[in-house]
Write an enzyme that holds these catalytic residues in place. Structure first.
Site, PDB file in Angstrom:
ATOM      1  N   ASP A 151      76.107 -42.910 -47.281  1.00 29.82           N
ATOM      2  CA  ASP A 151      75.038 -42.371 -46.431  1.00 29.82           C
ATOM      3  C   ASP A 151      74.894 -40.871 -46.662  1.00 29.82           C
ATOM      4  O   ASP A 151      75.840 -40.213 -47.115  1.00 29.82           O
ATOM      5  CB  ASP A 151      75.384 -42.558 -44.948  1.00 29.82           C
ATOM      6  CG  ASP A 151      75.610 -44.013 -44.595  1.00 29.82           C
ATOM      7  OD1 ASP A 151      75.059 -44.877 -45.276  1.00 29.82           O
ATOM      8  OD2 ASP A 151      76.350 -44.248 -43.622  1.00 29.82           O
TER       9      ASP A 151
HETATM   10  N1  URA Z   1      80.034 -47.179 -44.375  1.00 33.29           N
HETATM   11  C1  URA Z   1      79.157 -46.406 -43.736  1.00 33.29           C
HETATM   12  O1  URA Z   1      78.861 -46.616 -42.571  1.00 33.29           O
HETATM   13  N2  URA Z   1      78.602 -45.394 -44.421  1.00 33.29           N
HETATM   14  C2  URA Z   1      78.907 -45.097 -45.678  1.00 33.29           C
HETATM   15  O2  URA Z   1      78.369 -44.141 -46.243  1.00 33.29           O
HETATM   16  C3  URA Z   1      79.828 -45.914 -46.339  1.00 33.29           C
HETATM   17  C4  URA Z   1      80.390 -46.947 -45.663  1.00 33.29           C
END
Ligand code: URA
Length: 233
Positions: free
Chosen positions: A104
């Site tokens: 993310d």
């Molecule tokens: N899980 C998440 O919630 N975000 C990420 O970036 C990776 C795994």
């Protein structure tokens, strides 16, 4: 089309002044003919450039490990956001790297890139179940019931079923989470389903690979040996 001198710099042949000298001394050929003019335009996809007879820009499997900072989206292009591609140094401009899976925008840590499509698909295949370890700071404190819920395989608020995962509480508001798949916002959603809103997330490990001492925002290229390890595992 791009200038020959810029292409040579981007391929790591040398600095701008070194490239000038290299060209002057006649060590460069384009499509087999000696070329001394750095301003000459070429198409790196079509023209074959050699330095001392060795082809440049022709690459085998490249895998790059990045310590991603927050604030960059995992995408090859985006109209409004900064992308992780912008953090790749210029020497990778001629390597068609793609991110392996995604982190993310707010998540930091280990992100791989490769130019090898087969390897990319194998690494993100749900069948592979590559272990991914995350450090999370969150609201509340994880307890034994949460650990059990993760171990059993959680069902998220929208009905999504997750594979069994490992939650290791590290005291108030901190945990390590190990998952074996890569669903959208997976760790944040699993923690939220247990009432623990994630305020910070960092991926620390993927398969056998860790961040090591790589500084945030930097990359390093995996060795052939490391590529062998992740390809087989
Ligand atoms: N899980 C998440 O919630 N975000 C990420 O970036 C990776 C795994």
């Amino acid at each position: 089309m791009e200038r020959l001198d810029k292409f040579l710099c981007d391929c790591g042949a040398g600095t701008r002044s070194q490239v000038k000298m290299i060209l002057k001394s006649g060590r460069v050929t384009v499509d087999g003919k000696p070329e001394k003019d750095g301003s000459r335009k070429l198409d790196p996809g079509k023209n074959k450039v050699c330095l001392d007879g060795e082809p440049l820009g022709a690459v085998g499997t490249v895998v790059v490990l990045m310590n991603k900072p927050a604030g960059y989206v995992t995408a090859t292009e985006d109209k409004t956001e900064k992308t992780v591609m912008e953090l790749l140094p210029p020497e990778y401009q001629h390597v068609d790297l793609k991110p392996v899976g995604r982190l993310d925008k707010a998540t930091e840590g280990l992100l791989l890139f490769t130019n090898d499509g087969d390897l990319l698909h194998r690494l993100i295949s749900p069948k592979k179940q590559v272990q991914k370890v995350y450090y999370a700071r969150h609201e509340g404190t994880a307890g034994e019931e949460d650990v059990q819920a993760f171990a059993q395989g959680m069902i998220l608020r929208d009905g999504t079923r997750c594979l069994p995962a490992v939650l290791q509480p590290m005291g108030a508001g901190e945990s390590l989470v190990t998952v074996y798949e890569g669903k959208y916002h997976q760790v944040r959603r699993m923690m939220a389903a247990r009432g623990m809103h994630v305020t910070y997330l960092e991926r620390r490990q993927e398969g056998a690979l860790t961040l090591g001492t790589l500084p945030r925002g930097q990359v390093r290229q995996l060795t052939q040996e490391e590529i062998g390890l992740i390809s087989e595992s």
